[in-house]
Design a protein around this motif. Structure first.
Motif, short mmCIF file in Angstrom:
data_model
loop_
_atom_site.label_atom_id
_atom_site.label_comp_id
_atom_site.label_asym_id
_atom_site.label_seq_id
_atom_site.Cartn_x
_atom_site.Cartn_y
_atom_site.Cartn_z
N ASN A 187 -6.59 -9.94 -0.91
CA ASN A 187 -7.13 -9.84 0.34
C ASN A 187 -7.08 -8.14 0.80
OD1 ASN A 187 -7.71 -12.53 0.80
ND2 ASN A 187 -6.31 -12.73 2.20
N ASP A 188 -5.95 -7.60 0.23
CA ASP A 188 -5.89 -6.24 0.75
C ASP A 188 -7.06 -5.23 -0.11
OD1 ASP A 188 -3.78 -6.20 2.18
OD2 ASP A 188 -2.30 -6.08 0.48
N LEU A 189 -6.97 -5.91 -1.47
CA LEU A 189 -8.19 -4.98 -2.36
C LEU A 189 -9.81 -5.47 -1.84
CD1 LEU A 189 -5.85 -5.46 -5.56
CD2 LEU A 189 -6.56 -3.37 -4.47
N TYR A 190 -9.99 -6.67 -2.13
CA TYR A 190 -11.19 -7.33 -2.31
C TYR A 190 -11.86 -8.07 -0.82
CZ TYR A 190 -9.77 -5.59 -6.78
OH TYR A 190 -8.95 -5.12 -8.10
N TYR A 191 -11.10 -8.35 -0.09
CA TYR A 191 -11.78 -9.15 1.08
C TYR A 191 -13.17 -8.68 1.49
CZ TYR A 191 -11.90 -13.01 4.48
OH TYR A 191 -12.31 -13.99 5.07
N PRO A 192 -14.12 -9.22 1.57
CA PRO A 192 -15.39 -8.89 1.74
C PRO A 192 -15.29 -8.11 3.12
CG PRO A 192 -15.71 -11.02 0.86
CD PRO A 192 -14.25 -10.79 1.12
N GLY A 193 -15.80 -7.09 3.16
CA GLY A 193 -15.88 -6.01 4.22
C GLY A 193 -14.48 -5.40 4.98
N PHE A 194 -13.34 -5.91 4.41
CA PHE A 194 -12.02 -5.53 4.81
C PHE A 194 -11.19 -5.06 3.67
CE2 PHE A 194 -13.65 -8.30 8.09
CZ PHE A 194 -13.57 -7.67 9.23
N GLY A 195 -11.37 -5.00 2.33
CA GLY A 195 -10.81 -4.69 1.37
C GLY A 195 -10.79 -3.24 0.86
N ASN A 196 -9.90 -2.83 0.28
CA ASN A 196 -9.89 -1.37 -0.15
C ASN A 196 -9.58 -1.19 -1.82
OD1 ASN A 196 -9.66 1.47 -0.70
ND2 ASN A 196 -8.19 1.68 0.80
N PRO A 197 -10.30 -1.29 -2.63
CA PRO A 197 -10.07 -1.41 -3.91
C PRO A 197 -9.30 0.03 -4.41
CG PRO A 197 -12.32 -0.97 -3.90
CD PRO A 197 -11.74 -1.42 -2.51
N ALA A 198 -9.06 1.06 -3.69
CA ALA A 198 -8.53 2.12 -4.01
C ALA A 198 -6.86 2.20 -3.65
CB ALA A 198 -9.02 3.30 -3.30
N LEU A 199 -6.46 1.11 -3.25
CA LEU A 199 -5.01 0.99 -2.52
C LEU A 199 -4.24 1.09 -4.16
CD1 LEU A 199 -5.28 -2.24 -0.34
CD2 LEU A 199 -4.72 0.30 0.25
N VAL A 200 -2.98 1.72 -3.97
CA VAL A 200 -1.99 1.96 -4.96
C VAL A 200 -0.70 1.03 -4.45
CG1 VAL A 200 -2.82 4.28 -5.76
CG2 VAL A 200 -0.92 4.03 -3.86
N PRO A 201 0.02 0.70 -5.32
CA PRO A 201 1.35 -0.09 -5.10
C PRO A 201 2.12 0.55 -4.14
CG PRO A 201 0.94 -0.10 -7.39
CD PRO A 201 -0.11 0.85 -6.84
N GLU A 202 2.66 -0.35 -3.27
CA GLU A 202 3.76 0.16 -2.49
C GLU A 202 5.03 0.34 -3.29
OE1 GLU A 202 2.99 -2.39 1.53
OE2 GLU A 202 3.19 -3.55 -0.17
N SER A 203 5.92 1.43 -2.84
CA SER A 203 7.01 1.81 -3.83
C SER A 203 8.24 1.82 -3.27
CB SER A 203 6.76 2.79 -4.83
OG SER A 203 6.50 3.75 -3.88
N SER A 204 9.34 1.60 -3.61
CA SER A 204 10.79 1.58 -2.73
C SER A 204 11.69 2.34 -3.85
CB SER A 204 11.22 0.42 -2.47
OG SER A 204 11.56 -0.41 -3.43
N ARG A 205 12.55 2.95 -3.07
CA ARG A 205 13.88 3.31 -3.61
C ARG A 205 15.12 3.01 -2.71
NH1 ARG A 205 12.99 9.63 -3.39
NH2 ARG A 205 11.80 8.81 -1.49
N SER A 206 16.15 2.62 -3.59
CA SER A 206 17.27 1.87 -2.71
C SER A 206 18.75 2.32 -3.35
CB SER A 206 17.12 0.52 -2.57
OG SER A 206 15.92 0.17 -2.07
N LEU A 207 19.41 2.77 -2.27
CA LEU A 207 20.91 2.83 -2.79
C LEU A 207 21.77 1.83 -2.17
CD1 LEU A 207 21.27 6.86 -2.28
CD2 LEU A 207 21.57 5.47 -4.53
N GLU A 208 22.99 1.35 -2.70
CA GLU A 208 23.71 0.39 -2.27
C GLU A 208 25.20 0.48 -2.89
OE1 GLU A 208 24.40 -4.55 -2.72
OE2 GLU A 208 22.39 -3.45 -3.35
N ILE A 209 26.11 0.10 -1.93
CA ILE A 209 27.63 0.37 -2.24
C ILE A 209 28.21 -0.92 -1.74
CG2 ILE A 209 28.34 1.45 -0.20
CD1 ILE A 209 30.28 2.95 -1.93
N GLY A 210 29.07 -1.64 -2.35
CA GLY A 210 29.74 -2.84 -2.05
C GLY A 210 31.14 -2.90 -2.29
N LEU A 211 31.77 -3.90 -1.42
CA LEU A 211 33.36 -4.20 -1.98
C LEU A 211 33.44 -5.53 -1.60
CD1 LEU A 211 36.02 -2.88 -2.58
CD2 LEU A 211 36.42 -2.88 -0.06
#
Length: 621
Positions: free
Chosen positions: A424-448
């Motif tokens: 839907n994000d890429l190709y839905y007629p009239g509302f898609g954008n085929p130039a989109l790139v993936p969303e990305s993340s970086r995470s740090l975590e510490i646990g006990l």
């Protein structure tokens, strides 16, 4: 719940979490039970079987015993309030349910059924509301980025549902239930196992008149853009089949099928009824002699289908299919284990709405090294995905754990992940954008975490940054990679026994902020409560079992501008089970007993007080 009472509740929950105790799974207070739980084998955290005590990722496990003790009506009820989980629901049973892990977007959670990737390829999110618990053996929840093992979508984590397996040479059972809103359910199953293999077949039917999903506004048509003050019902018919066979001393084959056929009524201007299908089909071939080498080959297909109607007249069809296959080798080398593999996926859309591109392939290769070095454990994994639409993406994870005493473990992890744009994000007629790139993340975590004979406890703190979030450009009215977010949080959990009562508690603190700049800078991300938690208390008196669950959530906002506030709430559920004989039981669940009125999505109502009475025949194994 007032601000003062919510603050007091959080203080009590935190005190209980620290004083009482829990591990990432539901660990009982008895020493032998504690050892059994920690030695329980899980697979989702590393794609290989390993004892829960060896897992470095923050992991919660619900077993079949947990499900039967807690008596939840739905998967939504089972998961709400657990560490890292926040949920929204659009109008009661069967209505759209979205799940967020650690404050990430609702399509940032990878959902698997018996290893098969599920979810709509057009909308990009799974339909948690359609999986009946009668078919569920266990649920494994891995929190934190896991794209280095699974590829796209695992930004917030992975939830895997495993369907039921037999635990006796012959194991039939059935159940009947009736409750509020003229709701009824029935299920029946038969299964068995022997030296050569095993099989399980289960069918279920669930139907309810429901409630008026959207309260709307008769004059302005605010909310769902319509005014339909009726009951919005739901029907679910599900069949699951699972079986396995041993092929000599080293080979084993297994096949699984789960199919949901449903009917959903809701309030809407363009459509207000839907016939839905959720289907998972998978097959696995394993080689292993218990030695240093094991191979796993699998193939599967996930389907998400919907025919939409307006007052009985067909309007649209959206069918998506995800074909997938994987191969993985696991090699024991000294005190370490190397896992390498590759997987392939083809997403295809069959819709009455034409898409410029309706199919794409993804090929991923991954490797993982796990090593025990005395009191230290290390897990390193990396993966490269090559997607036909957006190209290549590389992700990685590094995790470390230190058992600095026999009962305490300190852990730390860094990981990256990504979310591929949906059709839907890429190709839905009239509302898609085929130039989109993936969303990305970086995470740090510490646990006990601590593991003790009297129970256990865990604390996990994390900090995640997400870039290139997809949002609609206010000028062009098409989706674009224009948003960023920073999410910080702390998860606490505890489990112990006190005066014969089993106590389990969890509390979440979340700071999900918009980091995109502009007018919404530092606003809270919508529909995420900053504070939430849950307390379960259960006890068995001979042939009677009783229990209660209190789940609480602080306020949240329904829009990015933070101008539409949804109030906090707390609900109390009560349950009682009576084993009339060794094989027959009668169970009563009363949910939201104080009839608390609340919404997790603005305008969409949640059930007030409701109940379910169920009769079950389950022969002692």
């Amino acid at each position: 719940m007032s601000t003062v009472s919510l603050f007091c509740w959080r203080r009590r929950a935190l005190a209980l979490s620290i004083a009482a105790a829990l591990s990432p799974a539901c660990v009982l207070a008895d020493e032998s039970d504690d050892a059994d739980r920690l030695d329980e084998v899980v697979v989702t955290a590393s794609r290989v079987e390993q004892p829960l005590s060896d897992v470095l990722a923050a992991t919660t496990v619900f077993t079949r015993e947990d499900i039967e003790r807690l008596q939840p009506v739905s998967l939504h009820d089972l998961l709400r309030g657990t560490p890292g989980v926040s949920l929204t629901n659009s109008g009661g049973p069967g209505k759209q349910t979205s799940l967020s892990l650690r404050g990430t977007e609702y399509d940032h959670v990878l959902f698997l059924i018996d290893g098969v990737r599920m979810g709509s390829a057009t909308a990009g999110a799974p339909a948690f509301q359609d999986i009946p618990l009668e078919h569920v053996e266990r649920v494994e929840i891995v929190r934190g980025p896991v794209s280095s093992l699974y590829g796209a979508d695992a930004v917030g984590g992975v939830i895997q549902v495993f369907t039921r397996r037999p635990d006796a040479p012959f194991s039939p059972e059935f159940g009947l239930g009736y409750g509020s809103h003229d709701s009824y359910k029935a299920d029946a199953a038969v299964g068995g196992r022997g030296d050569a293999g095993w099989y399980a077949l289960r069918v279920s039917h669930e139907e309810t008149d429901g409630l008026n999903a959207c309260r709307g506004d008769a004059e302005t048509f605010a909310g769902c853009y319509t005014w339909e003050p009726d009951h919005d019902g739901y029907r679910n018919r599900t069949v699951s089949v699972r079986g396995g066979v041993r092929l000599g001393d080293a080979w084993e084959a297994e096949a699984t099928v789960l199919r949901v056929d449903g009917r959903n009524d809701y309030d809407g201007t363009f459509t207000n009824e839907a016939d839905i299908v959720q289907q998972s089909i998978g097959a696995t071939l394993r080689y292993g002699t218990g030695g240093p080498l094991a191979w796993t080959f699998s193939a599967g297909q996930g389907r998400d289908e919907a025919d939409d109607f307006l007052d009985g007249v067909w309007m649209t069809t959206f069918n998506t299919r995800r074909d997938q296959a994987a191969a993985q080798g696991d090699f024991a080398i000294g005190q370490g284990r190397l896992s390498v593999g590759a997987d392939w996926r083809n997403d295809k859309v069959e819709s009455s709405t034409p898409y410029d591109i309706d199919e794409r392939d993804n090929l991923g290769v991954f490797g993982q090294w796990q090593q025990a070095l005395g009191a230290h454990r290390i897990q390193v994994s990396a993966r490269h995905d090559d997607d036909e639409q957006f190209g290549g993406k590389t992700t990685g994870t590094v995790a470390w754990g230190w058992d600095f005493t026999g009962a305490l473990r300190l852990s730390a992890a860094w990981g990256s992940a990504f979310k591929a744009p949906a059709f839907n994000d890429l190709y839905y007629p009239g509302f898609g954008n085929p130039a989109l790139v993936p969303e990305s993340s970086r995470s740090l975590e510490i646990g006990l975490r601590g593991r003790h004979g009297w129970g256990g406890w865990s604390v996990n703190a994390f900090d995640s940054r997400i870039e290139d979030l997809i949002a609609y450009d206010g000028n062009l009215f098409i989706p674009d990679n224009i948003d960023r977010a920073r999410i910080k949080g702390v998860e606490l959990a505890a489990d112990t026994a006190l005066a014969g009562w089993d106590l389990r508690a969890s509390a979440n603190w979340l700071d999900p902020r918009n980091d995109s700049g502009g007018a919404e800078q530092d606003n809270f991300l919508p529909r995420r409560p900053r504070h939430s938690g849950r307390l379960d208390i259960d006890r068995r008196f001979a042939d009677i079992g009783v229990g209660a669950t209190v789940a609480a959530s602080a306020e949240r906002y329904d829009n990015v501008a933070n101008t539409r506030r949804l109030g906090g709430f707390a609900t109390t559920d009560l349950r009682v089970a009576w084993w009339m004989t060794a094989d027959w039981s009668l169970r009563l669940t009363a949910n939201n007993v104080f009839n608390r009125r609340y919404e997790t999505v603005e305008w969409y109502q949640q059930p007030g007080f409701n109940w379910m009475l169920a009769l079950r025949w389950q022969p002692v194994r």
